[in-house]
Design a protein around this motif. Structure first.
Motif, PDB file in Angstrom:
ATOM      1  N   GLY A  89       0.793  -1.219   0.000  1.00  0.00           N
ATOM      2  CA  GLY A  89       0.000   0.000   0.000  1.00  0.00           C
ATOM      3  C   GLY A  89       0.825   1.268   0.000  1.00  0.00           C
ATOM      4  N   ASP A  90       2.132   1.154   0.311  1.00  0.00           N
ATOM      5  CA  ASP A  90       3.022   2.314   0.205  1.00  0.00           C
ATOM      6  C   ASP A  90       3.224   2.688  -1.254  1.00  0.00           C
ATOM      7  OD1 ASP A  90       3.527   2.524   2.948  1.00  0.00           O
ATOM      8  OD2 ASP A  90       5.400   1.381   2.859  1.00  0.00           O
ATOM      9  N   ILE A  91       3.620   3.931  -1.490  1.00  0.00           N
ATOM     10  CA  ILE A  91       4.194   4.311  -2.782  1.00  0.00           C
ATOM     11  C   ILE A  91       5.577   4.892  -2.510  1.00  0.00           C
ATOM     12  CG2 ILE A  91       1.946   4.691  -3.848  1.00  0.00           C
ATOM     13  CD1 ILE A  91       2.441   7.705  -3.697  1.00  0.00           C
ATOM     14  N   VAL A  92       6.501   4.630  -3.417  1.00  0.00           N
ATOM     15  CA  VAL A  92       7.882   5.064  -3.210  1.00  0.00           C
ATOM     16  C   VAL A  92       8.451   5.629  -4.506  1.00  0.00           C
ATOM     17  CG1 VAL A  92       8.703   2.690  -3.573  1.00  0.00           C
ATOM     18  CG2 VAL A  92      10.203   4.361  -2.467  1.00  0.00           C
ATOM     19  N   GLY A  93       9.073   6.788  -4.386  1.00  0.00           N
ATOM     20  CA  GLY A  93       9.751   7.407  -5.518  1.00  0.00           C
ATOM     21  C   GLY A  93      11.234   7.126  -5.461  1.00  0.00           C
ATOM     22  N   PHE A  94      11.803   6.740  -6.599  1.00  0.00           N
ATOM     23  CA  PHE A  94      13.249   6.543  -6.731  1.00  0.00           C
ATOM     24  C   PHE A  94      13.783   7.601  -7.697  1.00  0.00           C
ATOM     25  CE2 PHE A  94      11.712   2.094  -6.076  1.00  0.00           C
ATOM     26  CZ  PHE A  94      12.292   1.888  -4.830  1.00  0.00           C
ATOM     27  N   ASP A  95      14.786   8.336  -7.255  1.00  0.00           N
ATOM     28  CA  ASP A  95      15.459   9.325  -8.095  1.00  0.00           C
ATOM     29  C   ASP A  95      16.927   8.935  -8.130  1.00  0.00           C
ATOM     30  OD1 ASP A  95      16.201  11.558  -9.537  1.00  0.00           O
ATOM     31  OD2 ASP A  95      15.363  13.009  -8.131  1.00  0.00           O
ATOM     32  N   VAL A  96      17.457   8.751  -9.336  1.00  0.00           N
ATOM     33  CA  VAL A  96      18.810   8.220  -9.522  1.00  0.00           C
ATOM     34  C   VAL A  96      19.618   9.152 -10.405  1.00  0.00           C
ATOM     35  CG1 VAL A  96      20.137   6.337 -10.580  1.00  0.00           C
ATOM     36  CG2 VAL A  96      18.132   5.813  -9.180  1.00  0.00           C
ATOM     37  N   GLY A  97      20.866   9.388 -10.016  1.00  0.00           N
ATOM     38  CA  GLY A  97      21.797  10.153 -10.830  1.00  0.00           C
ATOM     39  C   GLY A  97      23.087   9.378 -11.042  1.00  0.00           C
ATOM     40  N   THR A  98      23.706   9.557 -12.197  1.00  0.00           N
ATOM     41  CA  THR A  98      24.982   8.915 -12.501  1.00  0.00           C
ATOM     42  C   THR A  98      25.947   9.923 -13.110  1.00  0.00           C
ATOM     43  OG1 THR A  98      24.307   8.299 -14.746  1.00  0.00           O
ATOM     44  CG2 THR A  98      23.890   6.682 -12.997  1.00  0.00           C
ATOM     45  N   GLN A  99      27.221   9.563 -13.044  1.00  0.00           N
ATOM     46  CA  GLN A  99      28.258  10.283 -13.782  1.00  0.00           C
ATOM     47  C   GLN A  99      29.148   9.259 -14.459  1.00  0.00           C
ATOM     48  OE1 GLN A  99      31.203  12.381 -11.495  1.00  0.00           O
ATOM     49  NE2 GLN A  99      31.872  13.643 -13.193  1.00  0.00           N
ATOM     50  N   LYS A 100      29.350   9.430 -15.753  1.00  0.00           N
ATOM     51  CA  LYS A 100      30.256   8.552 -16.494  1.00  0.00           C
ATOM     52  C   LYS A 100      30.963   9.363 -17.572  1.00  0.00           C
ATOM     53  CE  LYS A 100      30.844   4.087 -18.686  1.00  0.00           C
ATOM     54  NZ  LYS A 100      30.299   2.745 -18.934  1.00  0.00           N
ATOM     55  N   ASN A 101      32.272   9.230 -17.622  1.00  0.00           N
ATOM     56  CA  ASN A 101      33.086   9.934 -18.624  1.00  0.00           C
ATOM     57  C   ASN A 101      32.821  11.436 -18.625  1.00  0.00           C
ATOM     58  OD1 ASN A 101      34.206   7.465 -19.477  1.00  0.00           O
ATOM     59  ND2 ASN A 101      32.501   7.116 -20.891  1.00  0.00           N
ATOM     60  N   GLY A 102      32.580  11.971 -17.413  1.00  0.00           N
ATOM     61  CA  GLY A 102      32.432  13.415 -17.270  1.00  0.00           C
ATOM     62  C   GLY A 102      31.050  13.956 -17.552  1.00  0.00           C
ATOM     63  N   TYR A 103      30.083  13.090 -17.844  1.00  0.00           N
ATOM     64  CA  TYR A 103      28.727  13.529 -18.145  1.00  0.00           C
ATOM     65  C   TYR A 103      27.731  12.854 -17.209  1.00  0.00           C
ATOM     66  CZ  TYR A 103      30.506  15.859 -22.279  1.00  0.00           C
ATOM     67  OH  TYR A 103      31.197  16.702 -23.114  1.00  0.00           O
ATOM     68  N   PHE A 104      26.593  13.536 -17.008  1.00  0.00           N
ATOM     69  CA  PHE A 104      25.651  13.129 -15.964  1.00  0.00           C
ATOM     70  C   PHE A 104      24.345  12.593 -16.529  1.00  0.00           C
ATOM     71  CE2 PHE A 104      28.616  15.714 -13.678  1.00  0.00           C
ATOM     72  CZ  PHE A 104      28.603  15.213 -12.370  1.00  0.00           C
ATOM     73  N   GLY A 105      23.731  11.714 -15.750  1.00  0.00           N
ATOM     74  CA  GLY A 105      22.391  11.208 -16.040  1.00  0.00           C
ATOM     75  C   GLY A 105      21.490  11.416 -14.842  1.00  0.00           C
ATOM     76  N   ASP A 106      20.162  11.486 -15.087  1.00  0.00           N
ATOM     77  CA  ASP A 106      19.223  11.774 -14.005  1.00  0.00           C
ATOM     78  C   ASP A 106      17.816  11.396 -14.457  1.00  0.00           C
ATOM     79  OD1 ASP A 106      17.929  12.805 -11.764  1.00  0.00           O
ATOM     80  OD2 ASP A 106      18.600  14.864 -12.069  1.00  0.00           O
ATOM     81  N   ALA A 107      17.120  10.596 -13.633  1.00  0.00           N
ATOM     82  CA  ALA A 107      15.716  10.271 -13.911  1.00  0.00           C
ATOM     83  C   ALA A 107      15.077   9.747 -12.632  1.00  0.00           C
ATOM     84  CB  ALA A 107      15.588   9.240 -15.035  1.00  0.00           C
ATOM     85  N   ALA A 108      13.748   9.675 -12.639  1.00  0.00           N
ATOM     86  CA  ALA A 108      13.015   9.240 -11.452  1.00  0.00           C
ATOM     87  C   ALA A 108      11.706   8.564 -11.847  1.00  0.00           C
ATOM     88  CB  ALA A 108      12.722  10.436 -10.538  1.00  0.00           C
ATOM     89  N   ILE A 109      11.235   7.683 -10.951  1.00  0.00           N
ATOM     90  CA  ILE A 109       9.932   7.034 -11.094  1.00  0.00           C
ATOM     91  C   ILE A 109       9.276   6.958  -9.721  1.00  0.00           C
ATOM     92  CG2 ILE A 109      10.545   5.631 -13.118  1.00  0.00           C
ATOM     93  CD1 ILE A 109      10.999   3.260 -11.208  1.00  0.00           C
ATOM     94  N   THR A 110       7.970   6.787  -9.702  1.00  0.00           N
ATOM     95  CA  THR A 110       7.244   6.458  -8.480  1.00  0.00           C
ATOM     96  C   THR A 110       6.491   5.159  -8.729  1.00  0.00           C
ATOM     97  OG1 THR A 110       6.980   8.795  -7.889  1.00  0.00           O
ATOM     98  CG2 THR A 110       5.527   7.223  -6.804  1.00  0.00           C
ATOM     99  N   VAL A 111       6.606   4.227  -7.787  1.00  0.00           N
ATOM    100  CA  VAL A 111       5.982   2.911  -7.949  1.00  0.00           C
ATOM    101  C   VAL A 111       5.197   2.553  -6.690  1.00  0.00           C
ATOM    102  CG1 VAL A 111       7.705   2.086  -9.598  1.00  0.00           C
ATOM    103  CG2 VAL A 111       8.070   1.713  -7.155  1.00  0.00           C
ATOM    104  N   GLY A 112       4.197   1.690  -6.872  1.00  0.00           N
ATOM    105  CA  GLY A 112       3.421   1.189  -5.757  1.00  0.00           C
ATOM    106  C   GLY A 112       4.047  -0.077  -5.186  1.00  0.00           C
ATOM    107  N   VAL A 113       3.802  -0.295  -3.901  1.00  0.00           N
ATOM    108  CA  VAL A 113       4.283  -1.495  -3.217  1.00  0.00           C
ATOM    109  C   VAL A 113       3.094  -2.426  -3.038  1.00  0.00           C
ATOM    110  CG1 VAL A 113       5.464  -2.414  -1.190  1.00  0.00           C
ATOM    111  CG2 VAL A 113       5.979  -0.092  -1.991  1.00  0.00           C
ATOM    112  N   GLY A 114       3.134  -3.580  -3.704  1.00  0.00           N
ATOM    113  CA  GLY A 114       1.990  -4.480  -3.660  1.00  0.00           C
ATOM    114  C   GLY A 114       0.776  -3.818  -4.291  1.00  0.00           C
ATOM    115  N   THR A 115      -0.397  -4.057  -3.720  1.00  0.00           N
ATOM    116  CA  THR A 115      -1.635  -3.451  -4.202  1.00  0.00           C
ATOM    117  C   THR A 115      -1.808  -2.076  -3.561  1.00  0.00           C
ATOM    118  OG1 THR A 115      -2.663  -5.626  -4.453  1.00  0.00           O
ATOM    119  CG2 THR A 115      -4.128  -3.717  -4.395  1.00  0.00           C
ATOM    120  N   ILE A 116      -2.035  -1.068  -4.396  1.00  0.00           N
ATOM    121  CA  ILE A 116      -2.227   0.292  -3.880  1.00  0.00           C
ATOM    122  C   ILE A 116      -3.629   0.767  -4.240  1.00  0.00           C
ATOM    123  CG2 ILE A 116       0.234   0.830  -3.996  1.00  0.00           C
ATOM    124  CD1 ILE A 116      -0.344   2.496  -6.525  1.00  0.00           C
TER     125      ILE A 116
END
Length: 252
Positions: A89-116
């Protein structure tokens, strides 16, 4: 400060960093189950990022202690991973960033835990649908303020409100660059300010509240909630403007 126009080789490097972000988010979503702790998910995300020859760019950024932002229920963004074990019943947002070869990445999602609940499904769908709506309407020559205005209209039409005080942003050789891109029109005139041009790379990230868009930072200095105290949601992609349209870079 001028908004950077990236060359093809730079966009390729940004794509590589962002593909790792997309794959990390898929991994986290697949392991989002009751009983998993936020620290376990954070460790899983960091291990995968490093296995791809990248660095978790959020770790240490402005003093943030972890690799993944884990935002549960009323925490909308910037949640610090803890020993909290997710519950059905929880919902959780994941926000992730990376750096590779001097350049950055960034994105996020929100997902439900079990049945919401259907209400939480609609809350999550608003963030995701706003993001893809915005990506679809972007064109060369459109002003960023016009984009912000259209996102706000979309969110309000769904019966929700955008979180204020936080925004999307440019990205490249730094994790946060010009311009700032709110999910609402900041100021009276959507026809003002810089235009979107080929070669620009930026992050769009709708942050959705239920009743009040006023943001509040909790005592740990990171967790951001709405003053309404209700659950929120968050989605984000990094896009590049190529041939006059927005192309998503943060897909595995």
């Amino acid at each position: 400060m001028a908004i950077a126009l990236r060359k093809n080789d730079e966009i390729a490097k940004l794509r590589t960093a962002n593909q790792i972000v997309g794959a990390t988010l898929e991994l986290l979503a697949s392991h989002t189950k009751p009983g998993m702790t936020l620290k376990e998910l954070d460790a899983m995300g960091e291990e995968y990022i490093r296995s791809q020859g990248a660095k978790p760019s959020f770790k240490g950024l402005y003093g943030f202690p972890s690799a993944v932002c884990t935002s549960v229920n009323d925490v909308i963004i910037h949640g610090i991973p803890s020993d909290y074990a997710l519950q059905a019943g929880d919902i959780v947002g994941f926000d992730v960033g990376t750096q590779k070869n001097g350049y950055f990445g960034d994105a996020a999602i929100t997902v439900g835990v079990g049945t919401i609940s259907s209400e939480d499904e609609a809350l999550i769908a608003c963030a995701k649908d706003t993001l893809y709506f915005a990506i679809d309407i972007i064109k060369d020559g459109m002003r960023f303020k016009e984009l912000s205005y259209e996102m706000e209209r979309f969110i309000l039409a769904r019966g929700f409100v955008p979180l204020r005080g936080f925004c999307g942003h440019g990205i490249g050789k730094k994790p946060h660059e010009e311009p700032e891109i709110p999910n609402y029109l900041d100021g009276p005139n959507a026809k003002a300010g810089p235009k979107i041009k080929n070669g620009m790379v930026f992050c769009l990230e709708p942050m959705i509240c239920q009743k009040e868009g006023t943001s509040k930072i909790l005592a740990n200095g990171w967790d951001v909630v709405s003053t309404d105290g209700l659950k929120g949601s968050h989605y984000e992609h990094t896009v590049a403007i190529i041939n006059g349209r927005a192309e998503i870079l943060s897909i595995a």
